[in-house]
Design a protein around this motif. Structure first.
Motif: not given
Length: 156
Positions: A92-99, A129-146
């Motif tokens: 699962s550490a491989a997910l932390s490298n994804l952006r 789920l946590h890795s996915m949320l951390m990997a997403l680029k900032p923007g309206p979609f991420v804001d809605s997820l917050c």
């Protein structure tokens, strides 16, 4: 090798192993197929070399006479011989490298993320789920997820 095959015996429908791919995958495929027809250890040992080709078949033919007394012994010898053919399993550490890249669509990133995550054995859904949320680029979609944080990958 002297045990007769059942009268209606047909060759197994699996790709023959040459020693260069994942041996565990080959063993699982072989056992899954052979168990449809028999669970007789002697027959399984007799049929196993028909699932080999190239260097793997050559290895098998060079085993000392009477060195295989059952299928477990054969699998132990086979696994020891081709242990280096096992693929490197990612964690699962491989997910932390994804952006998600700035110019990358959400769909393309989700596909890339899924391709990595399916290769991780026993991936904890919360870690994914946590890795996915951390990997997403900032923007309206991420804001809605917050504002409305999903509780699962399905919800995301």
């Amino acid at each position: 090798m002297e045990v007769p095959l059942p009268p209606a015996w047909k060759p197994l429908n699996i790709e023959r192993y040459d020693g260069t791919t994942d041996l565990d995958e080959h063993i699982v495929a072989f056992i899954t197929q052979i168990n449809l027809y028999t669970n007789d250890d002697a027959i399984i040992c007799r049929v196993f070399p028909t699932s080999l080709k190239g260097a793997a078949l050559s290895w098998y033919t060079q085993l000392p006479p009477r060195s295989v007394d059952n299928f477990n012994t054969l699998m132990r010898l086979f696994s020891a011989q081709y242990a280096t053919s096992r693929p490197h399993h990612i964690t699962s550490a491989a997910l932390s490298n994804l952006r998600q890249q700035d110019d990358e669509s959400l769909r393309h990133f989700m596909e890339r993320f899924a391709n990595v995550s399916i290769k991780i054995r026993n991936l904890n859904p919360e870690v994914a789920l946590h890795s996915m949320l951390m990997a997403l680029k900032p923007g309206p979609f991420v804001d809605s997820l917050c504002r409305h944080q999903p509780t699962s990958m399905d919800e995301l």
